[in-house]
Write an enzyme that holds these catalytic residues in place. Structure first.
Site, PDB file in Angstrom:
ATOM      1  N   GLU A 212       1.859   9.077   1.241  1.00 20.73           N
ATOM      2  CA  GLU A 212       1.432   7.707   0.957  1.00 20.73           C
ATOM      3  C   GLU A 212       2.437   7.111  -0.014  1.00 20.73           C
ATOM      4  O   GLU A 212       2.443   7.469  -1.195  1.00 20.73           O
ATOM      5  CB  GLU A 212       0.023   7.701   0.363  1.00 20.73           C
ATOM      6  CG  GLU A 212      -1.037   8.382   1.218  1.00 20.73           C
ATOM      7  CD  GLU A 212      -1.230   7.735   2.566  1.00 20.73           C
ATOM      8  OE1 GLU A 212      -0.748   6.589   2.759  1.00 20.73           O
ATOM      9  OE2 GLU A 212      -1.862   8.356   3.441  1.00 20.73           O
ATOM     10  N   CYS A 246      -0.211   0.432  -5.090  1.00 20.88           N
ATOM     11  CA  CYS A 246       0.685   0.612  -3.946  1.00 20.88           C
ATOM     12  C   CYS A 246       0.452  -0.420  -2.855  1.00 20.88           C
ATOM     13  O   CYS A 246       1.361  -0.700  -2.058  1.00 20.88           O
ATOM     14  CB  CYS A 246       0.556   2.031  -3.379  1.00 20.88           C
ATOM     15  SG  CYS A 246      -1.109   2.459  -2.833  1.00 20.88           S
TER      16      CYS A 246
END
Length: 451
Positions: A212, A246
């Site tokens: 990720e 993120c």
């Protein structure tokens, strides 16, 4: 150092070998322990995170760190019985009356390398899915959030044996050794640069990885968008955790004729949502804060128009040139570039000529445009008329594509990510399979359309 890590891994692997398929009851009980650990120690979690960041909104910690974990556990415990059940696979008519099924099977030991920006939830969210799938778990928290890391290391042994879940603390050398362990699956959340190193270390031992990695997630504001609603959502997404998310909107694309109106709407949203430092979040280290401010200063020095009401609010950077650092790297701070384009086609081209983002936000109610964006762009997630909140939907897969990552988890997608979906074939006593064994009969091959 590596010897100690290997000993922990072997302990978990041996225990898993003794009970390679934990029961539904045991898995749900382990998930309940994760929930109790989070729920009963909320005050300690909040204090640890606030200490790591120097200043962080308690409300945001409860939303993004504590409630996110508790909601994910609740969803998983409720649906786990269904996910664990083998399910039928289609059987070609030529093989009737044989049957085929797919049975999820635990992988073994899952390693998790979690980041500093959401140090509690991003350590436990993949652990929830891995535990639900029946695996043992080793967690390496980020050394950049030392207080939260120490709290995890203190609490986990109170709720789990080392054979079930354990925490490994340490700096870059420990992280490097951890990423080289022969796990059955490795999860890494962090930067693209470090993700490449983790993938290389795992590839040497053919360890499957889930990465990720984030990247630059754009927000497209179409001509039909309600600018005030779009601005409120964008500032919410950018303001959360001081932009250290993120999936935060990294930059905004808008048609030139709507640029000034959007600037005004964004400015109003900033004043409404961030009128003071009350709900502000600090940076995890002086280095990260200096970098964030340097990106804004560099844009100002290059003649960019800057709208900045304070050091704890998003700063609008109008039409920055593409060679600036804030347009080359994930910002992970409070700078928010606004880029004017001629039309929506140019906005789509702008997105498509860059690495695929973890999230693509589009503000439009135009169904045709929504379909066009679905068909012509690639991103980990595509979100219409909102930011961030797709992460709170446990039934949606969370993950990137290309440079924003590989693999996805959350809910059933995470359960299957950390399972081996084992194919099982059941032959019937009434099988006619002997007819297709040598010597081959021409009439039968013709009937079966073989050759």
């Amino acid at each position: 150092m590596k010897r100690d890590l290997m000993r922990l891994l072997h302990t978990q692997r041996h225990a898993f070998g003794q009970a390679p398929f934990p029961s539904l009851r045991l898995r749900r009980e382990r998930l309940a322990r994760l929930a109790r650990m989070t729920k009963h120690h909320q005050r300690e979690i909040i204090q640890a995170i606030q200490t790591d960041f120097g200043k962080r909104s308690e409300t945001e910690i409860r939303l993004a760190e504590i409630n996110a974990v508790l909601h994910a556990i609740r969803h998983t415990r409720r649906n786990l019985w269904h996910w664990m059940r083998p399910y039928a696979a289609n059987m070609p008519w030529r093989l009737w009356p044989a049957r085929a099924r797919i049975a999820p099977q635990p992988l073994g030991v899952v390693g998790i390398m979690s980041p500093w920006n959401y140090p509690w939830s991003l350590a436990l969210m993949p652990a929830i899915d891995a535990v639900a799938a029946g695996n043992s778990v080793m967690i390496k928290p980020s050394e950049h959030a030392p207080n939260t890391s120490a709290l995890l290391a203190k609490l986990v042994p109170q709720y789990f044996t080392d054979e079930e879940v354990c925490v490994v603390e340490g700096g870059p050398e420990i992280a490097k050794a951890f990423s080289a362990l022969p796990f059955d699956h490795l999860v890494f959340t962090g930067s693209t640069a470090v993700g490449r190193q983790v993938a290389l270390a795992a590839a040497e031992q053919l360890i499957p990885v889930t990465l990720e990695l984030g990247g630059k997630s754009p927000a497209i504001v179409a001509s039909d968008a309600d600018l005030d609603r779009a601005a409120a959502s964008i500032i919410f997404g950018k303001g959360m955790n001081a932009g250290q998310t993120c999936i935060a909107p990294d930059y905004v694309l808008v048609e030139s004729r709507h640029l000034e109106a959007l600037i005004q709407a964004l400015s109003r949203a900033i004043e409404q949502q961030r009128p003071s430092d009350k709900e502000a979040t600090g940076f995890v280290s002086p280095h990260h804060q200096k970098r964030s401010e340097r990106l804004i200063a560099q844009a100002r020095d290059h003649g960019c128009r800057i709208i900045d009401i304070g050091q704890h609010a998003p700063a609008l950077v109008i039409d920055p040139t593409q060679n600036l650092e804030l347009m080359q790297e994930e910002i992970f701070g409070r700078a928010l570039p606004l880029i004017s384009v001629k039309n929506i086609d140019d906005a789509i081209t702008f997105v498509n000529t860059r690495p695929h983002p973890l999230a693509l936000y589009a503000f439009t109610d135009n169904k045709l445009l929504q379909t066009t964006l679905r068909h012509t762009t690639r991103s980990g997630a595509l979100v219409f008329n909102e930011t961030l909140l797709h992460h709170a939907v446990p039934s949606l897969p969370f993950g990137g594509v290309g440079e924003s990552g590989m693999g996805a988890y959350h809910g059933r997608h995470g359960f299957e990510r950390f399972s081996h979906l084992r194919g099982i074939f059941y032959q019937s006593r009434r099988a006619s399979s002997s007819l297709v064994r040598p010597p081959y009969k021409r009439w039968l091959l013709k009937l079966l359309r073989i050759g």
